[in-house]
Design a protein around this motif. Structure first.
Motif, PDB file in Angstrom:
ATOM      1  N   GLN A 145       0.556   5.864  -0.588  1.00 39.04           N
ATOM      2  CA  GLN A 145      -0.313   7.042  -0.670  1.00 39.04           C
ATOM      3  C   GLN A 145       0.328   8.076  -1.577  1.00 39.04           C
ATOM      4  O   GLN A 145       1.547   8.085  -1.770  1.00 39.04           O
ATOM      5  CB  GLN A 145      -0.575   7.629   0.705  1.00 39.04           C
ATOM      6  CG  GLN A 145       0.652   8.190   1.388  1.00 39.04           C
ATOM      7  CD  GLN A 145       0.352   8.693   2.791  1.00 39.04           C
ATOM      8  OE1 GLN A 145      -0.612   8.271   3.428  1.00 39.04           O
ATOM      9  NE2 GLN A 145       1.187   9.611   3.272  1.00 39.04           N
ATOM     10  N   ASP A 174     -12.388   5.896   1.792  1.00 41.54           N
ATOM     11  CA  ASP A 174     -12.365   4.546   1.229  1.00 41.54           C
ATOM     12  C   ASP A 174     -13.309   4.382   0.033  1.00 41.54           C
ATOM     13  O   ASP A 174     -13.741   3.283  -0.281  1.00 41.54           O
ATOM     14  CB  ASP A 174     -12.669   3.494   2.310  1.00 41.54           C
ATOM     15  CG  ASP A 174     -12.094   2.130   1.957  1.00 41.54           C
ATOM     16  OD1 ASP A 174     -11.018   2.086   1.330  1.00 41.54           O
ATOM     17  OD2 ASP A 174     -12.730   1.115   2.284  1.00 41.54           O
ATOM     18  N   VAL A 186      -5.696  13.170  -0.486  1.00 45.46           N
ATOM     19  CA  VAL A 186      -4.766  12.043  -0.613  1.00 45.46           C
ATOM     20  C   VAL A 186      -5.523  10.869  -1.216  1.00 45.46           C
ATOM     21  O   VAL A 186      -6.705  10.680  -0.927  1.00 45.46           O
ATOM     22  CB  VAL A 186      -4.200  11.638   0.773  1.00 45.46           C
ATOM     23  CG1 VAL A 186      -3.288  10.426   0.679  1.00 45.46           C
ATOM     24  CG2 VAL A 186      -3.460  12.805   1.411  1.00 45.46           C
ATOM     25  N   VAL A 187      -4.831  10.103  -2.050  1.00 44.19           N
ATOM     26  CA  VAL A 187      -5.373   8.820  -2.493  1.00 44.19           C
ATOM     27  C   VAL A 187      -4.474   7.715  -1.941  1.00 44.19           C
ATOM     28  O   VAL A 187      -3.273   7.916  -1.727  1.00 44.19           O
ATOM     29  CB  VAL A 187      -5.505   8.706  -4.024  1.00 44.19           C
ATOM     30  CG1 VAL A 187      -6.637   9.595  -4.530  1.00 44.19           C
ATOM     31  CG2 VAL A 187      -4.213   9.018  -4.742  1.00 44.19           C
ATOM     32  N   TYR A 188      -5.083   6.568  -1.706  1.00 44.30           N
ATOM     33  CA  TYR A 188      -4.391   5.392  -1.183  1.00 44.30           C
ATOM     34  C   TYR A 188      -4.496   4.283  -2.219  1.00 44.30           C
ATOM     35  O   TYR A 188      -5.566   4.042  -2.765  1.00 44.30           O
ATOM     36  CB  TYR A 188      -5.012   4.948   0.142  1.00 44.30           C
ATOM     37  CG  TYR A 188      -4.925   6.027   1.182  1.00 44.30           C
ATOM     38  CD1 TYR A 188      -3.796   6.148   1.981  1.00 44.30           C
ATOM     39  CD2 TYR A 188      -5.952   6.945   1.345  1.00 44.30           C
ATOM     40  CE1 TYR A 188      -3.703   7.155   2.925  1.00 44.30           C
ATOM     41  CE2 TYR A 188      -5.864   7.956   2.283  1.00 44.30           C
ATOM     42  CZ  TYR A 188      -4.742   8.062   3.069  1.00 44.30           C
ATOM     43  OH  TYR A 188      -4.646   9.072   4.003  1.00 44.30           O
ATOM     44  N   CYS A 189      -3.386   3.639  -2.476  1.00 46.75           N
ATOM     45  CA  CYS A 189      -3.298   2.628  -3.519  1.00 46.75           C
ATOM     46  C   CYS A 189      -2.860   1.309  -2.889  1.00 46.75           C
ATOM     47  O   CYS A 189      -1.812   1.255  -2.246  1.00 46.75           O
ATOM     48  CB  CYS A 189      -2.281   3.084  -4.567  1.00 46.75           C
ATOM     49  SG  CYS A 189      -2.005   1.917  -5.894  1.00 46.75           S
ATOM     50  N   THR A 190      -3.665   0.258  -3.087  1.00 47.51           N
ATOM     51  CA  THR A 190      -3.332  -1.054  -2.551  1.00 47.51           C
ATOM     52  C   THR A 190      -3.297  -2.072  -3.680  1.00 47.51           C
ATOM     53  O   THR A 190      -4.282  -2.234  -4.397  1.00 47.51           O
ATOM     54  CB  THR A 190      -4.354  -1.499  -1.481  1.00 47.51           C
ATOM     55  OG1 THR A 190      -4.400  -0.510  -0.451  1.00 47.51           O
ATOM     56  CG2 THR A 190      -3.962  -2.847  -0.890  1.00 47.51           C
ATOM     57  N   LYS A 238       0.837  -1.202   0.000  1.00 41.09           N
ATOM     58  CA  LYS A 238       0.000   0.000   0.000  1.00 41.09           C
ATOM     59  C   LYS A 238       0.867   1.246   0.000  1.00 41.09           C
ATOM     60  O   LYS A 238       1.894   1.294   0.672  1.00 41.09           O
ATOM     61  CB  LYS A 238      -0.907  -0.004   1.229  1.00 41.09           C
ATOM     62  CG  LYS A 238      -1.878   1.158   1.295  1.00 41.09           C
ATOM     63  CD  LYS A 238      -2.824   1.008   2.482  1.00 41.09           C
ATOM     64  CE  LYS A 238      -3.848   2.123   2.524  1.00 41.09           C
ATOM     65  NZ  LYS A 238      -4.790   1.947   3.647  1.00 41.09           N
ATOM     66  N   ASP A 253     -10.090   7.074  -1.900  1.00 41.76           N
ATOM     67  CA  ASP A 253      -9.880   8.358  -1.232  1.00 41.76           C
ATOM     68  C   ASP A 253      -9.850   8.160   0.286  1.00 41.76           C
ATOM     69  O   ASP A 253      -9.858   7.020   0.777  1.00 41.76           O
ATOM     70  CB  ASP A 253     -10.932   9.380  -1.669  1.00 41.76           C
ATOM     71  CG  ASP A 253     -12.354   9.028  -1.236  1.00 41.76           C
ATOM     72  OD1 ASP A 253     -12.555   8.089  -0.428  1.00 41.76           O
ATOM     73  OD2 ASP A 253     -13.287   9.712  -1.714  1.00 41.76           O
ATOM     74  N   GLU A 254      -9.847   9.251   1.017  1.00 34.26           N
ATOM     75  CA  GLU A 254      -9.756   9.208   2.477  1.00 34.26           C
ATOM     76  C   GLU A 254     -10.969   8.530   3.119  1.00 34.26           C
ATOM     77  O   GLU A 254     -10.884   8.040   4.249  1.00 34.26           O
ATOM     78  CB  GLU A 254      -9.615  10.626   3.065  1.00 34.26           C
ATOM     79  CG  GLU A 254      -8.398  11.381   2.617  1.00 34.26           C
ATOM     80  CD  GLU A 254      -8.641  12.250   1.383  1.00 34.26           C
ATOM     81  OE1 GLU A 254      -7.865  13.199   1.180  1.00 34.26           O
ATOM     82  OE2 GLU A 254      -9.600  11.980   0.615  1.00 34.26           O
TER      83      GLU A 254
END
Length: 140
Positions: A38, A123, A97-101, A36, A120-121
């Motif tokens: 960000q 989810d 912020v974006v989160y990438c998994t 993961k 996104d924040e």
């Protein structure tokens, strides 16, 4: 196998002086079958309409999916090459912020297939990507 902390340190260290550093991608979590990261969403990754650029999103996805394959190879003897990526962008994003998994779907000797979700924040899904990596013998 490297520890979670070593994996994150290695990925963040390898990002120096690369596109990942330019996009301010930071690797933040890892497990047996996922990695993961960000990335901030600001004018540096916007398209002209002030939204997160699809190309920046795909660059984030490929960066995380390719780095994730490192968990399953011997980097002294093997290398990772992304050979195909697809992306469906389902929600726009202007700031934050974006989160990438990246989660492994298939772990073969020569091919790794990853499902990569960018949220996104809250989810909420921003993009869903699929990445195929080829595992090659390191050239001397």
């Amino acid at each position: 196998m490297v520890s979670k902390e070593e994996m994150l340190q290695l990925c963040n260290q390898w990002s120096k002086n690369t596109l990942m550093e330019t996009l301010d991608i930071e690797y933040i979590d890892a497990g047996e079958d996922f990695l993961k990261a960000q990335m901030p969403v600001n004018s540096r990754v916007h398209q002209p309409m002030g939204l997160l650029h699809g190309g920046a999103t795909v660059a984030l996805a490929e960066s995380v999916g390719s780095a994730a394959s490192l968990m399953f190879i011997n980097p002294e003897k093997q290398e990772v090459r992304g050979i195909e990526i697809s992306a469906n962008h389902v929600r726009s994003k202007r700031e934050g912020v974006v989160y990438c998994t990246a989660k492994i779907l298939h772990k073969g000797a020569s091919i790794h297939l990853w499902e990569i979700k960018i949220v996104d924040e809250q989810d909420r899904l921003i993009s869903l990507c699929k990445l195929t990596n080829m595992i090659l013998s390191r050239r001397q």
